[in-house]
Structures are given as structure tokens and as C-alpha cells.
Design a protein around this motif. Structure first.
Motif, PDB file in Angstrom:
ATOM      1  N   ALA A   1       4.748   6.320   0.695  1.00  0.00           N
ATOM      2  CA  ALA A   1       5.248   6.571   2.050  1.00  0.00           C
ATOM      3  C   ALA A   1       5.983   7.909   2.014  1.00  0.00           C
ATOM      4  N   ILE A   2       5.565   8.827   2.862  1.00  0.00           N
ATOM      5  CA  ILE A   2       6.219  10.137   2.914  1.00  0.00           C
ATOM      6  C   ILE A   2       6.582  10.460   4.359  1.00  0.00           C
ATOM      7  N   GLU A   3       7.674  11.188   4.509  1.00  0.00           N
ATOM      8  CA  GLU A   3       8.111  11.605   5.838  1.00  0.00           C
ATOM      9  C   GLU A   3       7.700  13.055   6.037  1.00  0.00           C
ATOM     10  N   ILE A   4       6.953  13.306   7.105  1.00  0.00           N
ATOM     11  CA  ILE A   4       6.446  14.631   7.397  1.00  0.00           C
ATOM     12  C   ILE A   4       7.244  15.213   8.549  1.00  0.00           C
ATOM     13  N   PRO A   5       7.867  16.403   8.351  1.00  0.00           N
ATOM     14  CA  PRO A   5       8.641  17.019   9.442  1.00  0.00           C
ATOM     15  C   PRO A   5       7.741  17.375  10.622  1.00  0.00           C
ATOM     16  N   ASP A   6       8.278  17.168  11.796  1.00  0.00           N
ATOM     17  CA  ASP A   6       7.568  17.454  13.037  1.00  0.00           C
ATOM     18  C   ASP A   6       8.566  18.087  13.993  1.00  0.00           C
ATOM     19  N   HIS A   7       8.090  18.833  14.969  1.00  0.00           N
ATOM     20  CA  HIS A   7       9.018  19.491  15.888  1.00  0.00           C
ATOM     21  C   HIS A   7       9.651  18.533  16.889  1.00  0.00           C
ATOM     22  N   ARG A   8       9.068  17.347  17.092  1.00  0.00           N
ATOM     23  CA  ARG A   8       9.651  16.364  18.005  1.00  0.00           C
ATOM     24  C   ARG A   8      10.361  15.260  17.243  1.00  0.00           C
ATOM     25  N   GLN A   9       9.564  14.425  16.610  1.00  0.00           N
ATOM     26  CA  GLN A   9      10.090  13.308  15.835  1.00  0.00           C
ATOM     27  C   GLN A   9       9.287  13.288  14.538  1.00  0.00           C
ATOM     28  N   ASN A  10       9.952  13.149  13.417  1.00  0.00           N
ATOM     29  CA  ASN A  10       9.237  13.149  12.143  1.00  0.00           C
ATOM     30  C   ASN A  10       8.209  12.026  12.107  1.00  0.00           C
ATOM     31  N   ILE A  11       7.211  12.214  11.255  1.00  0.00           N
ATOM     32  CA  ILE A  11       6.141  11.233  11.118  1.00  0.00           C
ATOM     33  C   ILE A  11       6.260  10.585   9.748  1.00  0.00           C
ATOM     34  N   LEU A  12       6.165   9.282   9.712  1.00  0.00           N
ATOM     35  CA  LEU A  12       6.156   8.533   8.462  1.00  0.00           C
ATOM     36  C   LEU A  12       4.700   8.209   8.148  1.00  0.00           C
ATOM     37  N   ARG A  13       4.197   8.784   7.057  1.00  0.00           N
ATOM     38  CA  ARG A  13       2.815   8.537   6.656  1.00  0.00           C
ATOM     39  C   ARG A  13       2.818   7.483   5.550  1.00  0.00           C
ATOM     40  N   VAL A  14       2.156   6.362   5.826  1.00  0.00           N
ATOM     41  CA  VAL A  14       2.126   5.229   4.907  1.00  0.00           C
ATOM     42  C   VAL A  14       0.698   5.077   4.381  1.00  0.00           C
ATOM     43  N   TYR A  15       0.596   4.903   3.065  1.00  0.00           N
ATOM     44  CA  TYR A  15      -0.685   4.700   2.402  1.00  0.00           C
ATOM     45  C   TYR A  15      -0.774   3.243   1.950  1.00  0.00           C
ATOM     46  N   PRO A  16      -1.593   2.416   2.620  1.00  0.00           N
ATOM     47  CA  PRO A  16      -1.719   1.009   2.224  1.00  0.00           C
ATOM     48  C   PRO A  16      -2.299   0.883   0.815  1.00  0.00           C
ATOM     49  N   ARG A  17      -2.041  -0.230   0.184  1.00  0.00           N
ATOM     50  CA  ARG A  17      -2.494  -0.469  -1.181  1.00  0.00           C
ATOM     51  C   ARG A  17      -3.594  -1.522  -1.176  1.00  0.00           C
ATOM     52  N   TYR A  18      -4.577  -1.321  -2.055  1.00  0.00           N
ATOM     53  CA  TYR A  18      -5.710  -2.239  -2.170  1.00  0.00           C
ATOM     54  C   TYR A  18      -5.874  -2.653  -3.630  1.00  0.00           C
ATOM     55  N   ASP A  19      -6.467  -3.829  -3.850  1.00  0.00           N
ATOM     56  CA  ASP A  19      -6.705  -4.265  -5.226  1.00  0.00           C
ATOM     57  C   ASP A  19      -7.994  -3.626  -5.746  1.00  0.00           C
ATOM     58  N   ARG A  20      -8.402  -4.014  -6.949  1.00  0.00           N
ATOM     59  CA  ARG A  20      -9.573  -3.370  -7.556  1.00  0.00           C
ATOM     60  C   ARG A  20     -10.879  -3.728  -6.852  1.00  0.00           C
ATOM     61  N   HIS A  21     -10.875  -4.767  -6.022  1.00  0.00           N
ATOM     62  CA  HIS A  21     -12.052  -5.143  -5.237  1.00  0.00           C
ATOM     63  C   HIS A  21     -11.972  -4.592  -3.821  1.00  0.00           C
ATOM     64  N   GLU A  22     -11.063  -3.658  -3.613  1.00  0.00           N
ATOM     65  CA  GLU A  22     -10.846  -3.008  -2.302  1.00  0.00           C
ATOM     66  C   GLU A  22     -10.408  -3.981  -1.213  1.00  0.00           C
ATOM     67  N   GLN A  23      -9.730  -5.048  -1.610  1.00  0.00           N
ATOM     68  CA  GLN A  23      -9.142  -5.978  -0.646  1.00  0.00           C
ATOM     69  C   GLN A  23      -7.686  -5.578  -0.429  1.00  0.00           C
ATOM     70  N   PRO A  24      -7.172  -5.675   0.808  1.00  0.00           N
ATOM     71  CA  PRO A  24      -5.780  -5.278   1.064  1.00  0.00           C
ATOM     72  C   PRO A  24      -4.790  -6.164   0.309  1.00  0.00           C
ATOM     73  N   ILE A  25      -3.739  -5.536  -0.200  1.00  0.00           N
ATOM     74  CA  ILE A  25      -2.677  -6.272  -0.888  1.00  0.00           C
ATOM     75  C   ILE A  25      -1.884  -7.094   0.129  1.00  0.00           C
ATOM     76  N   ILE A  26      -1.686  -6.542   1.322  1.00  0.00           N
ATOM     77  CA  ILE A  26      -0.950  -7.251   2.377  1.00  0.00           C
ATOM     78  C   ILE A  26      -1.888  -8.269   3.021  1.00  0.00           C
ATOM     79  N   ASN A  27      -1.598  -9.544   2.779  1.00  0.00           N
ATOM     80  CA  ASN A  27      -2.398 -10.609   3.378  1.00  0.00           C
ATOM     81  C   ASN A  27      -1.827 -11.063   4.707  1.00  0.00           C
TER      82      ASN A  27
END
Length: 131
Positions: A48-74
């Protein structure tokens, strides 16, 4: 304008992981950054990284997947809502912590998991549960 920014964040992360997106951009705030920090610490997201923006910063989140490309978040469940706040005392935390996944609380010590709040002996608003 969203009336519940935390629910909006959780919905975006849930939908992005189910659709197998590499990243999702969310309008940033301190609370959302702390929620992302907890999800990162418990390995529900890759980064998760915060990207500066001229209005409101953007939080960029990278979801995580297991080795079978299934989402970790069930599952993500928003417990406390603006229309109905849910609070838990120190005594209530033991029952919340017995369930699958983690419970995230907003306490006077910051955003904590149920186990951390129980160790620090603080209660607070029960934000959501993730498994």
C-alpha cells in the motif's frame, strides 16, 4: 461524496481482489492509511503506497493472491456503520477474537486488531472483520 469512507475502501479492495486486479486506487485519508497498514501487517494485501495528488492523495493498494491466483481476502464484513456504531469493551474482545480472521478496531491507541487491543487492555469501535 461517500457517507462511509471505510466501507467504500473495503468494497474497492474486495472487488479488486475478486476481479484479480493488480492494484486499486482509493482516495486517501489517515484512517484509510492505518487500515491499510493493519491489512499489510497481516498479509491480506501485498503493498500500500500513498501517491501525492494536487487535491487529495491517493492510496494505491495491491491485493494479494495465493500461488493458484486465488484472492487471500475471502471476506470483509463492515461491523460498525455511521447509522449504527458498534463498540466493544475489553471484556467483549475475547468473544470477537475467537472467530476466524481478524477484527479491526478504532481505539484511543489507534487502529488495532482485536488481539492487539486485548493485549493493551483497550476497547473501541469495531470497524470490520476480514478473513
Amino acid at each position: 461524496m461517500h457517507t462511509d469512507p471505510i466501507a467504500d475502501m473495503l468494497t474497492r479492495v474486495r472487488n479488486a481482489s475478486r476481479a484479480h486486479h493488480k492494484k486499486v486506487d482509493i482516495p486517501s485519508s489517515r484512517m484509510k492509511c492505518e487500515v491499510a497498514r493493519v491489512l499489510l501487517a497481516h498479509r491480506f494485501i501485498r503493498r500500500a503506497i500513498e501517491i501525492p495528488d494536487h487535491r487529495q492523495n491517493i492510496l494505491r493498494v495491491y491485493p494479494r493472491y495465493d500461488r493458484h491466483e486465488q484472492p487471500i481476502i475471502n471476506g470483509l464484513l463492515r461491523l460498525s456503520k455511521p447509522s449504527l456504531r458498534r463498540y466493544a469493551s475489553v471484556r467483549d474482545l475475547r468473544g470477537l477474537n475467537r472467530k476466524l480472521g481478524i477484527t479491526v478496531l478504532s481505539t484511543s491507541h489507534g487502529i488495532l486488531t482485536g488481539h492487539q487491543a486485548e493485549r493493551q487492555r483497550v476497547g473501541g469501535e469495531v470497524l470490520f472483520r476480514v478473513w
